[in-house]
Write a protein that holds these residues in place. Structure first.
Motif, PDB file in Angstrom:
ATOM      1  N   PRO A 544      12.982 -44.049 -18.609  1.00  0.00           N
ATOM      2  CA  PRO A 544      13.506 -45.064 -19.683  1.00  0.00           C
ATOM      3  C   PRO A 544      14.315 -46.167 -19.345  1.00  0.00           C
ATOM      4  N   TRP A 545      14.152 -47.161 -20.326  1.00  0.00           N
ATOM      5  CA  TRP A 545      15.217 -48.066 -20.212  1.00  0.00           C
ATOM      6  C   TRP A 545      16.610 -47.816 -20.461  1.00  0.00           C
ATOM      7  N   PRO A 546      17.575 -48.000 -19.558  1.00  0.00           N
ATOM      8  CA  PRO A 546      18.843 -47.574 -19.989  1.00  0.00           C
ATOM      9  C   PRO A 546      19.445 -48.261 -21.125  1.00  0.00           C
ATOM     10  N   LEU A 587      16.281 -48.721 -12.884  1.00  0.00           N
ATOM     11  CA  LEU A 587      17.275 -48.388 -12.032  1.00  0.00           C
ATOM     12  C   LEU A 587      17.033 -48.872 -10.549  1.00  0.00           C
ATOM     13  N   LYS A 588      15.596 -48.352  -9.996  1.00  0.00           N
ATOM     14  CA  LYS A 588      15.456 -48.447  -8.672  1.00  0.00           C
ATOM     15  C   LYS A 588      15.156 -49.922  -8.507  1.00  0.00           C
ATOM     16  N   LEU A 589      14.150 -50.338  -9.090  1.00  0.00           N
ATOM     17  CA  LEU A 589      13.741 -51.785  -9.109  1.00  0.00           C
ATOM     18  C   LEU A 589      14.779 -52.837  -9.032  1.00  0.00           C
ATOM     19  N   ALA A 590      15.956 -52.736  -9.812  1.00  0.00           N
ATOM     20  CA  ALA A 590      16.979 -53.363 -10.056  1.00  0.00           C
ATOM     21  C   ALA A 590      17.623 -53.594  -8.855  1.00  0.00           C
ATOM     22  N   GLU A 591      17.685 -52.572  -7.926  1.00  0.00           N
ATOM     23  CA  GLU A 591      18.126 -52.561  -6.349  1.00  0.00           C
ATOM     24  C   GLU A 591      17.693 -53.733  -5.633  1.00  0.00           C
ATOM     25  N   PHE A 592      16.554 -54.086  -5.939  1.00  0.00           N
ATOM     26  CA  PHE A 592      15.867 -55.513  -5.166  1.00  0.00           C
ATOM     27  C   PHE A 592      16.275 -56.650  -5.717  1.00  0.00           C
ATOM     28  N   THR A 593      16.878 -56.811  -6.818  1.00  0.00           N
ATOM     29  CA  THR A 593      17.104 -58.098  -7.455  1.00  0.00           C
ATOM     30  C   THR A 593      17.723 -59.171  -6.450  1.00  0.00           C
ATOM     31  N   LEU A 594      17.077 -60.049  -6.301  1.00  0.00           N
ATOM     32  CA  LEU A 594      17.562 -61.556  -5.386  1.00  0.00           C
ATOM     33  C   LEU A 594      17.724 -61.002  -4.041  1.00  0.00           C
ATOM     34  N   GLY A 603      25.348 -55.886  -5.084  1.00  0.00           N
ATOM     35  CA  GLY A 603      26.968 -55.359  -4.924  1.00  0.00           C
ATOM     36  C   GLY A 603      27.800 -56.201  -5.743  1.00  0.00           C
ATOM     37  N   ARG A 604      27.598 -57.525  -5.945  1.00  0.00           N
ATOM     38  CA  ARG A 604      28.666 -58.209  -6.837  1.00  0.00           C
ATOM     39  C   ARG A 604      28.176 -57.754  -8.408  1.00  0.00           C
ATOM     40  N   ALA A 605      27.022 -57.771  -8.614  1.00  0.00           N
ATOM     41  CA  ALA A 605      26.869 -57.377 -10.069  1.00  0.00           C
ATOM     42  C   ALA A 605      27.196 -55.958 -10.350  1.00  0.00           C
ATOM     43  N   LYS A 606      27.146 -55.105  -9.447  1.00  0.00           N
ATOM     44  CA  LYS A 606      27.276 -53.856  -9.764  1.00  0.00           C
ATOM     45  C   LYS A 606      28.766 -53.386  -9.939  1.00  0.00           C
ATOM     46  N   ALA A 607      29.497 -54.166  -9.023  1.00  0.00           N
ATOM     47  CA  ALA A 607      31.166 -54.021  -9.100  1.00  0.00           C
ATOM     48  C   ALA A 607      31.707 -54.335 -10.247  1.00  0.00           C
ATOM     49  N   ILE A 608      31.291 -55.403 -11.106  1.00  0.00           N
ATOM     50  CA  ILE A 608      31.702 -55.721 -12.201  1.00  0.00           C
ATOM     51  C   ILE A 608      31.012 -54.976 -13.445  1.00  0.00           C
ATOM     52  N   GLN A 609      29.726 -54.515 -13.013  1.00  0.00           N
ATOM     53  CA  GLN A 609      29.326 -53.553 -14.152  1.00  0.00           C
ATOM     54  C   GLN A 609      30.077 -52.103 -14.178  1.00  0.00           C
ATOM     55  N   LYS A 610      30.533 -51.737 -12.972  1.00  0.00           N
ATOM     56  CA  LYS A 610      31.388 -50.450 -12.775  1.00  0.00           C
ATOM     57  C   LYS A 610      32.542 -50.706 -13.827  1.00  0.00           C
ATOM     58  N   MET A 611      33.191 -51.783 -14.017  1.00  0.00           N
ATOM     59  CA  MET A 611      34.242 -52.154 -14.538  1.00  0.00           C
ATOM     60  C   MET A 611      34.048 -52.107 -16.093  1.00  0.00           C
ATOM     61  N   GLU A 612      32.814 -52.529 -16.417  1.00  0.00           N
ATOM     62  CA  GLU A 612      32.407 -52.717 -17.818  1.00  0.00           C
ATOM     63  C   GLU A 612      32.022 -51.234 -18.334  1.00  0.00           C
ATOM     64  N   SER A 674      14.855 -58.536 -16.818  1.00  0.00           N
ATOM     65  CA  SER A 674      15.371 -57.256 -17.043  1.00  0.00           C
ATOM     66  C   SER A 674      16.194 -56.681 -15.814  1.00  0.00           C
ATOM     67  N   CYS A 675      15.897 -56.778 -14.671  1.00  0.00           N
ATOM     68  CA  CYS A 675      16.569 -56.429 -13.307  1.00  0.00           C
ATOM     69  C   CYS A 675      18.206 -56.817 -13.495  1.00  0.00           C
ATOM     70  N   GLN A 676      18.404 -58.170 -13.950  1.00  0.00           N
ATOM     71  CA  GLN A 676      19.663 -58.555 -13.958  1.00  0.00           C
ATOM     72  C   GLN A 676      20.336 -57.828 -15.119  1.00  0.00           C
ATOM     73  N   ARG A 677      19.540 -57.645 -16.224  1.00  0.00           N
ATOM     74  CA  ARG A 677      20.131 -57.020 -17.416  1.00  0.00           C
ATOM     75  C   ARG A 677      20.483 -55.610 -16.906  1.00  0.00           C
ATOM     76  N   VAL A 678      19.877 -54.787 -16.142  1.00  0.00           N
ATOM     77  CA  VAL A 678      20.105 -53.427 -16.046  1.00  0.00           C
ATOM     78  C   VAL A 678      21.157 -53.370 -15.033  1.00  0.00           C
ATOM     79  N   LEU A 679      21.517 -54.410 -14.386  1.00  0.00           N
ATOM     80  CA  LEU A 679      22.752 -54.462 -13.461  1.00  0.00           C
ATOM     81  C   LEU A 679      23.968 -55.072 -14.133  1.00  0.00           C
ATOM     82  N   GLY A 680      23.728 -55.185 -15.613  1.00  0.00           N
ATOM     83  CA  GLY A 680      25.008 -55.611 -16.240  1.00  0.00           C
ATOM     84  C   GLY A 680      25.037 -57.261 -16.497  1.00  0.00           C
ATOM     85  N   GLY A 681      23.866 -57.728 -16.295  1.00  0.00           N
ATOM     86  CA  GLY A 681      23.961 -59.512 -16.334  1.00  0.00           C
ATOM     87  C   GLY A 681      23.858 -59.718 -17.920  1.00  0.00           C
TER      88      GLY A 681
END
Length: 781
Positions: A544-546, A587-594, A603-612, A674-681
């Motif tokens: 499901p969508w997160p 979640l898995k598809l988002a790993e291929f973003t850009l 990696g950059r997106a996930k780092a700030i997402q972790k803080m959020e 949506s992949c950007q959004r899943v990564l906290g975009g």
């Protein structure tokens, strides 16, 4: 060959083009008509606003508009279509938003991930899910290898005066009298939930066809000539292309379909053609005579521009890597081979910007001619009946030798008729490989060429790496687009580039018979017959969508990618090919973003997402914010008290943002957003957006489509922070601009972010955080 007039024109009696007809007297107009031998004559002066209502597009849009406002349309469609890269996510979005039953015919095809060659059971699991959804909610299910999405919709769902929405960018059935639009999954979900497609009334461009194509010139040649003329200047971007003029009569319906489907590559919104007896016969052949009605512009029709095509002057074309607009006549390429290929190499290397791969075409020059290694004819553009008949007429049973040629008929009915008239026999004996209906060669999941190979294809796109090569593994192949006829001529000469006009062959259109039993025996027709008591069947990869938060009061965003290419395609934002097999696992598809454009982005997106995520957890627990205070102190500390800092942290969401000059050209796949959004975009920044569908995808996933002035593009750098105070208030209050602050080692500098063309509905979705959140909130209310 193609003339472009970026200026308003009038079309009189469907044939006479006049620039300023509203400024001429009735006598002058009638004299002109009489000179052209047209009667009856006009009886009143020409008025611009009245003439605007004379287009075919106006007639159809008005019939589908659910509001009295003719400038801001709210459209309901007659049918929907999705394939197996998109329908799982769409259905899950609709379910989460309150879906009970498909409210209009929804066709689920299985023509993209039908090889089931990646990821074990995941592809077939999605097909099983799709069939269970068609049964539960009342859909139409087209199993694998039966038809590619757009061929099935042409054969079984199109109709004169209808509108169809599809979650694939090449949703185009204009030659059959249907205005069709390719959009992201969110817009399909809206229609399933009986909402509307909201859009400002689009400009309409006349595509005036005259003359008759020479033997050997095919629909892809005409399409590439048009794309070359209008893509770079953006003349038809987000507009409707209306095909008119006497030349239409000289084209078969299959030929028209082949031109029409490629209009997507101009970045237009939709297309529509005048219809005639040939279209009427098409519907009769397919057992749907009642789907026909004659469509014509009225006696006087107003257009916002003109593309005039002399079909008799169109020559065989080739679109070199890496875009359909990078087109040349084959004769021009043959005459200036080295210079043109050097130019394409230089432009391609700038686009690739990867020291691990080498792009070269000049080494394929053999005796002043281009030598290619592979050829493919496939999908909704190439795999049509008349294209393949023409190939068989050119090749006969002559040996292809070592040259590789794959042919994919677009549907099983087409395949059967090609067998019946022995076209398949001729191609098979010649050495061609005949495949089933499959879209893979169009998006990198079938017939992937060898490293450094050049493939010529009658498919829809030739974007970088779209043929399936993986640059992160040191691979690079490329595609040039051509018409099936010239591909056959090239295959006949062992891969030496040859225009079909250079070979002698009997160009005869063989009659076509459509066998309805094929679909009757295999297609599940469930519309209007839902089985709500049945369960959906989920495979282990269908996730499901997160959960996605709503828009906070303020945003502090990490600039996680800066893309300075003139255009950024959706393939660059989220790769196509085998990556698409993971589309049901956000979640898995988002790993291929850009991943092919900026491998460090995730990696950059996930780092700030972790803080959020940490910030939200602390909010829920009601604990102190010491663990994340450092981030805020480093970027936003301006002498606040401890209480003020705590309030700032409570009300300021953390996320990522990307900047691109012109993002979104290409696919309608919502995963690009949506992949950007899943990564906290939380947003994109652009000078402009390449297509409406990408911008819609952003908003339906709760992301803000900011734009900035071109002079400001140099201010944005990777790893800088962007602080946007009171963004929620700005969205709520209808602001069209907000001041933000770029924060880096040089200090804090202001930048104006524009909020252009956001409707009230767009703003409400962004405020809610996503379309799903918006509908859940609406249902509760």
């Amino acid at each position: 060959m193609v003339e472009v007039l970026d200026q308003a024109i009038y079309l009189l009696k469907g044939q006479v083009v006049i620039k300023d007809a509203d400024k001429l007297s009735l006598v002058e107009i009638n004299n002109r008509l009489a000179y052209e031998g047209l009667a009856p004559l006009l009886e009143s002066n020409i008025e611009q606003e009245r003439a605007r209502t004379g287009t075919i597009a106006y007639q159809i849009l008005t019939e589908h508009n659910m509001t009295a406002d003719k400038r801001n349309l709210k459209l309901r469609f007659d049918a929907l279509a999705s394939h197996d890269i998109t329908y799982v996510g769409i259905i899950q979005t609709a379910i989460a938003s309150g879906l009970k039953e498909f409210s209009l015919p929804y066709v689920l095809t299985n023509c993209h991930n039908s090889l089931c060659a990646v990821g074990g059971t995941i592809n077939e699991d999605d097909h099983v899910f799709g069939f269970s959804a068609a049964r539960k909610y009342g859909g139409i299910f087209v199993p694998t290898h039966q038809a590619v999405i757009h061929q099935y919709m042409r054969e079984m769902m199109a109709g004169c005066g209808k509108m169809i929405l599809g979650s694939d960018s090449h949703t185009r059935y204009g030659a059959l009298g249907t205005m069709a639009i390719g959009e992201g999954g969110g817009e399909i979900a809206k229609q399933l939930l009986e909402r509307t497609y909201d859009i400002r009334y689009p400009e309409v461009i006349a595509v005036y066809l005259e003359g008759c194509p020479a033997p050997g010139v095919g629909p892809q040649d005409v399409a590439l000539a048009i794309i070359k003329a209008v893509f770079k200047n953006g003349m038809v971007k987000n507009k409707v292309m209306e095909f008119v003029g006497p030349g239409i009569t000289n084209l078969t319906v299959d030929y028209r379909n082949g031109i029409d489907v490629m209009t997507t590559e101009t970045t237009c919104l939709s297309s529509i053609w005048r219809t005639d007896e040939q279209v009427e016969e098409y519907y009769k052949i397919h057992g749907r005579s009642d789907a026909y009605r004659k469509l014509d512009p009225q006696e006087v029709s107003y257009y916002d521009g003109l593309v005039k095509v002399d079909l008799s002057r169109v020559e065989p074309m080739i679109a070199l890597p890496f875009h359909p607009s990078n087109a040349w006549t084959i004769s021009e390429l043959n005459q200036n081979m080295a210079d043109i290929l050097h130019q394409v190499e230089a432009e391609g290397r700038k686009l690739i910007d990867n020291p691990n791969v080498t792009f070269q075409l000049t080494d394929k020059i053999v005796n002043a001619r281009l030598k290619v290694e592979q050829a493919v004819v496939a999908g909704c553009a190439g795999g049509t009946y008349e294209n393949i008949v023409a190939m068989a007429q050119i090749l006969g049973k002559k040996s292809l030798g070592e040259f590789s040629l794959s042919v994919y008929p677009s549907s099983q009915p087409v395949f059967l008729e090609l067998m019946n008239n022995r076209s398949i026999e001729k191609l098979t004996i010649a050495g061609a490989s005949i495949r089933s209906a499959f879209c893979g060669p169009c998006f990198g999941a079938g017939d992937v060429p060898a490293n450094h190979a050049l493939s010529i294809r009658h498919t829809t796109r030739n974007f970088l790496n779209r043929e399936g090569s993986k640059p992160d593994n040191g691979q690079l192949a490329s595609v040039a687009l051509m018409d099936a006829r010239s591909i056959a001529a090239t295959a006949l000469h062992g891969g030496i580039l040859t225009a079909a006009t250079e070979v002698d062959f009997s160009s005869v259109v063989l009659p076509y018979t459509f066998n309805q039993e094929i679909y009757r025996n295999r297609i599940y027709q469930g519309f209007g017959k839902p089985h709500p008591e049945e369960d959906l069947v989920f495979g282990p990869n269908i996730i499901p969508w997160p959960k996605i938060r709503s828009l906070p009061e303020n945003l502090l965003l990490k600039i996680s990618a800066v893309l300075l290419d003139p255009v950024t395609t959706t393939d660059e934002l989220i790769p196509s090919g085998e990556t698409s097999s993971y589309r049901s696992n956000p979640l898995k598809l988002a790993e291929f973003t850009l991943s092919r454009r900026d491998p460090q982005y995730v990696g950059r997106a996930k780092a700030i997402q972790k803080m959020e995520q940490k910030r939200q957890a602390l909010l829920e627990q009601g604990q102190g914010f010491e663990e994340i205070e450092e981030l805020f102190l480093a970027n936003l500390e301006d002498g606040q008290t401890a209480e003020q800092l705590q309030n700032l942290i409570i009300n300021t969401g953390l996320g990522s943002i990307i900047f691109a000059i012109k993002p979104g050209d290409g696919s309608a796949r919502e995963q690009a957003a949506s992949c950007q959004r899943v990564l906290g975009g939380d947003a994109n920044i652009a000078i402009e957006y390449a297509t409406k569908r990408y911008r819609s995808n952003l908003m339906n996933w709760g992301m803000i489509p900011f734009t900035i002035d071109e002079d400001d593009k140099g201010k944005l750098s990777v790893d800088d922070f962007l602080y946007i105070p009171e963004i929620r208030k700005a969205i709520e209050n209808g602001a069209d601009k907000i001041q933000a602050f770029i924060i880096n080692s040089h200090g804090k500098n202001a930048i104006d972010l524009k909020l252009e063309n956001l409707s009230r509905n767009d703003r409400d979705i962004i405020l809610a955080g996503s379309l799903i959140n918006y509908y859940v909130k609406s249902n509760k209310g």
